[in-house]
Design a protein around this motif. Structure first.
Motif, PDB file in Angstrom:
ATOM      1  N   SER A   1       0.831  -1.198   0.000  1.00  0.00           N
ATOM      2  CA  SER A   1       0.000   0.000   0.000  1.00  0.00           C
ATOM      3  C   SER A   1       0.870   1.254   0.000  1.00  0.00           C
ATOM      4  O   SER A   1       0.453   2.303  -0.461  1.00  0.00           O
ATOM      5  CB  SER A   1      -0.944  -0.007   1.198  1.00  0.00           C
ATOM      6  N   MET A   2       2.080   1.138   0.484  1.00  0.00           N
ATOM      7  CA  MET A   2       2.974   2.284   0.464  1.00  0.00           C
ATOM      8  C   MET A   2       3.656   2.448  -0.888  1.00  0.00           C
ATOM      9  O   MET A   2       3.982   3.531  -1.301  1.00  0.00           O
ATOM     10  CB  MET A   2       4.055   2.162   1.548  1.00  0.00           C
ATOM     11  N   ARG A   3       3.899   1.314  -1.512  1.00  0.00           N
ATOM     12  CA  ARG A   3       4.602   1.374  -2.795  1.00  0.00           C
ATOM     13  C   ARG A   3       3.592   1.313  -3.930  1.00  0.00           C
ATOM     14  O   ARG A   3       2.637   0.563  -3.868  1.00  0.00           O
ATOM     15  CB  ARG A   3       5.544   0.173  -2.935  1.00  0.00           C
ATOM     16  N   THR A   4       3.782   2.071  -4.968  1.00  0.00           N
ATOM     17  CA  THR A   4       2.893   1.925  -6.120  1.00  0.00           C
ATOM     18  C   THR A   4       3.750   1.593  -7.335  1.00  0.00           C
ATOM     19  O   THR A   4       4.967   1.692  -7.297  1.00  0.00           O
ATOM     20  CB  THR A   4       2.100   3.212  -6.422  1.00  0.00           C
ATOM     21  N   LYS A   5       3.055   1.209  -8.346  1.00  0.00           N
ATOM     22  CA  LYS A   5       3.738   0.843  -9.586  1.00  0.00           C
ATOM     23  C   LYS A   5       4.531   2.039 -10.100  1.00  0.00           C
ATOM     24  O   LYS A   5       4.045   3.156 -10.105  1.00  0.00           O
ATOM     25  CB  LYS A   5       2.669   0.453 -10.599  1.00  0.00           C
ATOM     26  N   LYS A   6       5.750   1.797 -10.499  1.00  0.00           N
ATOM     27  CA  LYS A   6       6.567   2.903 -10.976  1.00  0.00           C
ATOM     28  C   LYS A   6       6.394   3.056 -12.475  1.00  0.00           C
ATOM     29  O   LYS A   6       6.552   2.127 -13.233  1.00  0.00           O
ATOM     30  CB  LYS A   6       8.031   2.608 -10.650  1.00  0.00           C
ATOM     31  N   HIS A   7       6.029   4.246 -12.886  1.00  0.00           N
ATOM     32  CA  HIS A   7       5.852   4.497 -14.307  1.00  0.00           C
ATOM     33  C   HIS A   7       7.095   5.188 -14.873  1.00  0.00           C
ATOM     34  O   HIS A   7       7.965   5.606 -14.151  1.00  0.00           O
ATOM     35  CB  HIS A   7       4.613   5.348 -14.546  1.00  0.00           C
ATOM     36  N   ILE A   8       7.095   5.300 -16.155  1.00  0.00           N
ATOM     37  CA  ILE A   8       8.233   5.918 -16.843  1.00  0.00           C
ATOM     38  C   ILE A   8       8.336   7.396 -16.471  1.00  0.00           C
ATOM     39  O   ILE A   8       7.350   8.078 -16.305  1.00  0.00           O
ATOM     40  CB  ILE A   8       8.073   5.743 -18.368  1.00  0.00           C
ATOM     41  N   THR A   9       9.551   7.874 -16.284  1.00  0.00           N
ATOM     42  CA  THR A   9       9.766   9.306 -16.125  1.00  0.00           C
ATOM     43  C   THR A   9      10.735   9.737 -17.206  1.00  0.00           C
ATOM     44  O   THR A   9      11.439   8.898 -17.787  1.00  0.00           O
ATOM     45  CB  THR A   9      10.394   9.647 -14.761  1.00  0.00           C
ATOM     46  N   LEU A  10      10.765  11.005 -17.453  1.00  0.00           N
ATOM     47  CA  LEU A  10      11.651  11.510 -18.489  1.00  0.00           C
ATOM     48  C   LEU A  10      13.110  11.169 -18.154  1.00  0.00           C
ATOM     49  O   LEU A  10      13.890  10.814 -19.022  1.00  0.00           O
ATOM     50  CB  LEU A  10      11.456  13.024 -18.613  1.00  0.00           C
ATOM     51  N   ASP A  11      13.430  11.235 -16.860  1.00  0.00           N
ATOM     52  CA  ASP A  11      14.810  10.938 -16.464  1.00  0.00           C
ATOM     53  C   ASP A  11      15.209   9.499 -16.763  1.00  0.00           C
ATOM     54  O   ASP A  11      16.367   9.194 -16.954  1.00  0.00           O
ATOM     55  CB  ASP A  11      14.989  11.172 -14.955  1.00  0.00           C
ATOM     56  N   GLU A  12      14.206   8.647 -16.778  1.00  0.00           N
ATOM     57  CA  GLU A  12      14.505   7.233 -16.902  1.00  0.00           C
ATOM     58  C   GLU A  12      14.666   6.792 -18.344  1.00  0.00           C
ATOM     59  O   GLU A  12      15.212   5.734 -18.625  1.00  0.00           O
ATOM     60  CB  GLU A  12      13.325   6.467 -16.309  1.00  0.00           C
ATOM     61  N   ILE A  13      14.157   7.625 -19.257  1.00  0.00           N
ATOM     62  CA  ILE A  13      14.125   7.210 -20.655  1.00  0.00           C
ATOM     63  C   ILE A  13      15.505   6.840 -21.180  1.00  0.00           C
ATOM     64  O   ILE A  13      15.699   5.781 -21.763  1.00  0.00           O
ATOM     65  CB  ILE A  13      13.500   8.319 -21.523  1.00  0.00           C
ATOM     66  N   GLY A  14      16.478   7.713 -20.914  1.00  0.00           N
ATOM     67  CA  GLY A  14      17.822   7.471 -21.402  1.00  0.00           C
ATOM     68  C   GLY A  14      18.388   6.167 -20.867  1.00  0.00           C
ATOM     69  O   GLY A  14      18.976   5.380 -21.608  1.00  0.00           O
ATOM     70  N   ARG A  15      18.152   5.918 -19.563  1.00  0.00           N
ATOM     71  CA  ARG A  15      18.688   4.706 -18.953  1.00  0.00           C
ATOM     72  C   ARG A  15      18.060   3.462 -19.548  1.00  0.00           C
ATOM     73  O   ARG A  15      18.722   2.495 -19.872  1.00  0.00           O
ATOM     74  CB  ARG A  15      18.418   4.730 -17.438  1.00  0.00           C
TER      75      ARG A  15
END
Ligand code: GDP
Length: 477
Positions: free
Chosen positions: A352-366
């Motif tokens: 309940s504390m953690r939610t699904k992590k979606h794409i962020t702009l910072d992550e795109i390159g990685r």
């Protein structure tokens, strides 16, 4: 963190020293029992020629679904959602179709809203409707991982125009890859001008068949019933192309449409069976709840003993109320169902504390660097049509052979909850130009971890996305 270096090496049948060496070469110092994160596992496995597939905890504890043999599959009814702008007649259309399906005198001729219903068309084919009109419900289900709708009817009032929510509904259906049939409603009204609506639709690239396009449209009146049989036939035509099939001879799997607690009857759950056949007496697992099916009824209040694919039924007997979009499946034993339900309840508490992590702009390159990323889904909102179009066009042009930029939706106005839901369902980022998110959208975005980027200069928006795609985005603080 998932598994240790040691576990990974035995999975790949290589020595743990080799794994550690590979890690060292990549500048990662790991010990034998050190747990590795998803990214590291992907990169290491790739070095050894393996592809990695991560299953979420939820998927892991779901009973493995048996693949059906082609010869066991039989045609099934299409499942339809009605969407469109407010007041254009979604509810009226749903009500008309539902009440027309109940023969006079049958079970008192009274129908109930149970969240879904099925009707028999004049041509003797069955069509199932989800009775939760609007694209918000549709996309909320999708964001929860439930793919229920096969075909969307987009209602546009013929005495009005293509409105913002008409466009949104079309965007949401298209983002889900769901075919669309256009219903030009309120044709009985003196001011109705369906050609004007067809024209407006063509402007947003929804060209109707009569004008040489690919979208079927039908003039209807939810008031008089005019054209509704024809609309259903067009839906069936669309369904034929989809060749919808399911295996009725297996334990049922379906999706929860709605659930409530009734004083007299206990938990009442409307489900849509998607494959297999549900029977009274079946033991079921639904999200974090389980139970034995005590009784089933359809929307006419008629008792049912069995419910096959694409059949909506109200089920009595669950030990709790699952959420709309939860999967429901028949289990072999009550013990198994109870255990899995308990596990899920624990997992839900932990997560309940953690939610699904979606794409962020910072992550795109990685993600690009490890090759796990092929599409960048973007939702564009802006203050005026001209800038929205210009921004969307420029973003589209950033597509490279490696990454395609997809504009899922674009529109004028503040970033809404519905935008965030769409982003969540399609793993998209939201770009706002000279607009802000509403308070509720901001909250939902935080909860769903959706990256919302706001700009007041188009050039900056384009450059940041470009930099991200080249893996050069300056980290945000
Ligand atoms: P929704 O907000 O899209 O669900 O729209 P409703 O179904 O609530 O309809 C909005 C209003 O339009 C209601 O007052 C309906 O009675 C009216 N309406 C809906 N369909 C028709 C139609 O085909 N003809 C006429 N004359 N009125 C309609």
């Amino acid at each position: 963190e998932f598994i240790s270096a040691n576990d990974l090496s035995s999975l790949m049948d290589v020595s743990v020293n080799e794994v550690i060496k590979v890690c060292l070469n990549m500048g990662m110092f790991v010990s034998i029992n050190q747990r590795l994160d998803a990214e590291a596992i992907t990169v290491i496995a790739d070095e050894f020629g393996y592809d990695v597939e991560f299953l979420s905890a939820e998927e892991e504890d779901t009973v493995i679904e048996v693949e059906d043999n082609e010869e066991d599959l039989q045609p099934r009814a299409p499942i339809v959602t009605i969407m469109g702008h407010v007041d254009h007649g979604k509810t009226s259309l749903l009500d008309y179709i539902r009440s027309a399906s109940v023969a006079k005198g049958e079970a008192g001729g009274i129908t109930q809203h149970i969240g879904a219903y099925d009707v028999m068309t004049k041509s003797g084919k069955r069509v199932t409707f989800l009775d939760t009109p609007g694209h918000e419900a549709f996309t909320a289900m999708r964001a929860r991982g439930a793919k229920v709708t096969d075909i969307a009817i987009i209602v546009v009032a013929a005495d009005d125009s293509v409105m913002p929510q008409t466009k949104e509904a079309i965007n949401h259906a298209q983002a889900a890859g769901v075919p669309i049939v256009i219903a030009l409603n309120k044709i009985d009204k003196p001011g109705a001008n369906p050609d004007k609506v067809r024209e407006e639709l063509s402007v947003i690239n929804v060209l109707v068949e009569e004008w040489g396009g690919k979208y079927q449209s039908q003039e209807v009146s939810a008031k008089t019933g005019l054209g509704i049989d024809d609309l259903l036939e067009k839906v069936l035509l669309e369904a034929e192309i989809l060749e919808l099939k399911a295996n009725p001879d297996r334990n049922a799997i379906g999706t929860v449409i709605e659930a409530s607690l009734d004083k007299g009857r206990g938990y009442v759950t409307t489900i849509l069976v998607q494959t297999g056949t549900m029977r009274v007496g079946d033991i079921v697992l639904a999200g974090p709840h389980f139970g034995r099916v005590k009784a089933m009824t359809d929307h006419r209040g008629k008792k049912m003993k069995t419910a096959g694919p694409a059949t909506p039924v109200q089920v009595l007997g669950l030990t709790g109320a699952p959420q709309a979009g939860d999967k429901i499946q028949v289990m072999e034993t009550e013990r198994e169902a109870r255990e899995l339900a308990t596990q899920r309840q624990q997992l839900a508490r932990e997560q309940s504390m953690r939610t699904k992590k979606h794409i962020t702009l910072d992550e795109i390159g990685r993600r690009l660097a490890i090759g796990s990323f092929k599409e960048l889904n973007v939702i564009v909102k802006g203050d005026v049509d001209g800038s929205v179009e210009a921004l969307a066009d420029s973003l589209l042009k950033l597509s490279t052979p490696e990454v395609a930029v997809n504009i899922l939706s674009k529109g004028v106005g503040a970033i809404s909850e519905s935008d965030v839901l769409l982003a969540s369902a399609s793993d998209a980022i939201i770009i706002g130009f000279q607009v802000r998110p509403s308070l509720s959208a901001r909250k939902l975005a935080e909860q769903e971890q959706i990256d919302i980027r706001l700009y007041s200069i188009i050039y900056n928006a384009i450059n940041e996305v470009k930099d991200a795609m080249e893996g050069m985005l300056a980290p945000t603080v």
